[in-house]
Scaffold this motif. Structure first.
Motif, short mmCIF file in Angstrom:
data_model
loop_
_atom_site.label_atom_id
_atom_site.label_comp_id
_atom_site.label_asym_id
_atom_site.label_seq_id
_atom_site.Cartn_x
_atom_site.Cartn_y
_atom_site.Cartn_z
N ASN A 312 18.94 103.34 -49.70
CA ASN A 312 19.16 102.68 -50.98
C ASN A 312 18.07 103.13 -51.95
OD1 ASN A 312 21.09 101.29 -49.56
ND2 ASN A 312 20.31 99.25 -50.03
N SER A 348 27.11 101.31 -45.36
CA SER A 348 27.30 101.26 -46.81
C SER A 348 28.41 102.25 -47.15
CB SER A 348 26.00 101.65 -47.51
OG SER A 348 26.12 101.54 -48.91
N TYR A 397 22.79 105.14 -51.72
CA TYR A 397 23.46 103.99 -52.35
C TYR A 397 22.54 103.47 -53.44
CZ TYR A 397 25.09 99.16 -52.95
OH TYR A 397 25.51 97.96 -53.48
#
Length: 529
Positions: A312, A348, A397
């Motif tokens: 992330n 994800s 992500y």
């Protein structure tokens, strides 16, 4: 001091680099050593940056530039590092432009970093041009396709990009019905990959998403790329056309439809053997498609999905979370993956690819699950198919500080969606694991709801907090969960919270604290919110 440090530990490269920097500052560094010490500072800067020590990284990169002012790699790294700092965007851009002017073909990543910087400034035209320059250098097939594209300056008729209506029948899995994904005509030649990109508004990072896929595009027989513009205003056609004319198929809906319906439409339109659903503000890293294809091309038919490690990143491109699933370097089928994915969702979307025949067998995304439709689908696929793990980090992500997760905590609806997903999955999880997975998932999501209730409480979103508490107690109705909740209430020294909760439960006139007991827990479960 640096010489003393090296005498004690001669392998201390930090001391060695700083010795070189000190000698250079005093004019005592021999010219033949300049390049060596510049590279040493550059290496240490990269190490510090990878460890999240941006101040130390900046210092080393600047030392490298002082030693060797035309050191393009160090200046590129300096620009990237500055971009992650507050109020340093313009300085970062200046350094990146210096590198571009010096030797762009020897360092094509400078165009990517320039494009990312332009994105952060909101300069989409410059970002697209920089991405196109990068793609033209690293992907000859992209350049050839671009040369074949027909330019026209006419305003596009967006009505022609509307997809034909798709009639979804239903498939039953467990006790529930799901949209049936129609099969592909067996007589057509199919690409290996279908990359489907749902997009709605928020063009800030869309060019990067497209460029990350186009960089790995190897022709129409290998990959189709499909963008479904879900009623964006203004339309996203210009971005798609500028970067992917002749390669990307653009489809537009005149009005925005629910996310799950949009995703099912994209999957139904896709014709590839493997489908990769990529949100338009996420992106893949180099090697994503090659690495997965090497594994999936000859994998057993029992494999219905595959997943990679991912990270992330925040708005400044800092890595804020890394997911490796605890699998280390293991590459292959993960035994009993349902026992992990059935408890909670560690994946994800930009890290998951699904075989199209798996969609055709178990159905598409459940329309009644706005916040957990991906997790529920993954559980359904895992109950019927094996999952393959690819150990490299191959996707990013994008995590926003004002994310939907935070907003959902204000109204509590995400708790309801997780409870529903658990209940649906219990109807098809294999019988031998059903009880174990169900209990572990309920325990996990009880804690999950309580943690998000705390977020709502911090923002005085009392209704959302109460809704999340209610869902926590509905997800796990055990006595142990009830005791945990009462202990939690006792631990929170907030009289205003207890009064606000009391007003929700017993009406606005109820301004006194109540006895938080088992009876109160029953009231929370029953009250209509």
């Amino acid at each position: 001091l640096y010489r003393q440090a090296l005498a004690i530990r001669h392998t201390c490269i930090e001391a060695e680099a700083n010795l070189g920097n000190a000698l250079h500052a005093s004019g005592n560094l021999h010219p033949t050593q300049i390049e060596y010490y510049a590279r040493l500072n550059y290496q240490l800067g990269n190490r510090q940056q990878s460890q999240g020590h941006s101040s130390a990284a900046l210092s080393y990169f600047r030392h490298a530039m002082r030693l060797q002012p035309r050191f393009a790699e160090a200046e590129l790294a300096l620009g990237i590092c500055l971009r992650g700092e507050a109020d340093q965007l313009e300085q970062a851009l200046e350094h990146l432009l210096n590198v571009q002017a010096a030797q762009p073909k020897d360092l094509p990543m400078v165009y990517v970093e320039l494009a990312r910087t332009y994105q952060m400034r909101g300069n989409f035209g410059e970002a697209i041009n920089a991405f196109k320059a990068y793609l033209s250098i690293i992907n000859p097939l992209y350049t050839q396709q671009e040369d074949l594209s027909i330019d026209d300056d006419l305003e596009p008729n967006l009505d022609q990009y509307q997809p034909a209506p798709i009639q979804f029948s239903e498939v039953k899995v467990g006790d529930y019905h799901f949209p049936q994904i129609p099969p592909v005509d067996d007589h057509i030649k199919r690409p290996f990959w279908s990359v489907v990109i749902p997009a709605v508004n928020r063009p800030e990072y869309f060019p990067e998403c497209l460029a990350s896929v186009l960089a790995q595009w190897k022709g129409h027989t290998d990959m189709e790329i499909l963008v479904l513009d879900n009623g964006s205003e203004p339309p996203l056609f210009d971005i798609v056309n500028a970067l992917g004319k002749g390669i990307i198929r653009y489809v537009r809906l005149p009005k925005t439809i629910p996310l799950q319906e949009n995703w099912n439409t994209m999957v139904a339109l896709a014709q590839g053997e493997w489908i990769f659903l990529l949100q338009h503000d996420d992106y893949v890293l180099p090697g994503f498609f090659d690495q997965l294809r090497d594994s999936l091309e000859n994998c057993p038919d029992s494999v219905g999905a595959a997943f990679t490690n991912y990270e992330n990143i925040d708005e400044r491109r800092h890595v804020v979370f890394s997911q490796g699933y605890g699998l280390g370097k293991y590459r292959g089928v993960v035994q009993d993956w349902i026992k992990q994915i059935g408890v909670s969702n560690p994946t994800s979307p930009p890290s998951v690819v699904i075989r199209r025949t798996a969609y055709e067998t178990v159905g598409g995304y459940k329309l009644a699950l706005p916040y957990t439709c991906d997790w529920e689908l993954y559980m359904r696929v895992a109950a019927a198919y094996d999952w393959w793990h690819e150990p490299r980090t191959l996707a990013h992500y994008r995590q926003y500080s004002n994310s939907l997760t935070l907003q959902d905590s204000f109204n509590g609806v995400s708790g309801t969606a997780h409870r529903q997903a658990i209940e649906i999955a219990q109807s098809y999880i294999p019988l031998e694991w059903k009880e174990e997975i169900g209990q572990r998932s309920r325990t996990f999501h009880f804690e999950w709801c309580i943690k998000r209730a705390m977020v709502a409480i911090q923002h005085e979103a009392w209704f959302g907090a109460m809704k999340l508490v209610q869902e926590a107690l509905l997800i796990d109705a055990s006595e142990e969960a009830g005791r945990k909740f009462l202990c939690w209430m006792d631990a929170i020294e907030m009289k205003s919270l207890k009064i606000e909760f009391s007003k929700i439960l017993w009406g606005e006139k109820h301004l006194q604290e109540v006895d938080w007991s088992i009876e109160t827990i029953d009231k929370i479960r029953r009250v209509e919110l």
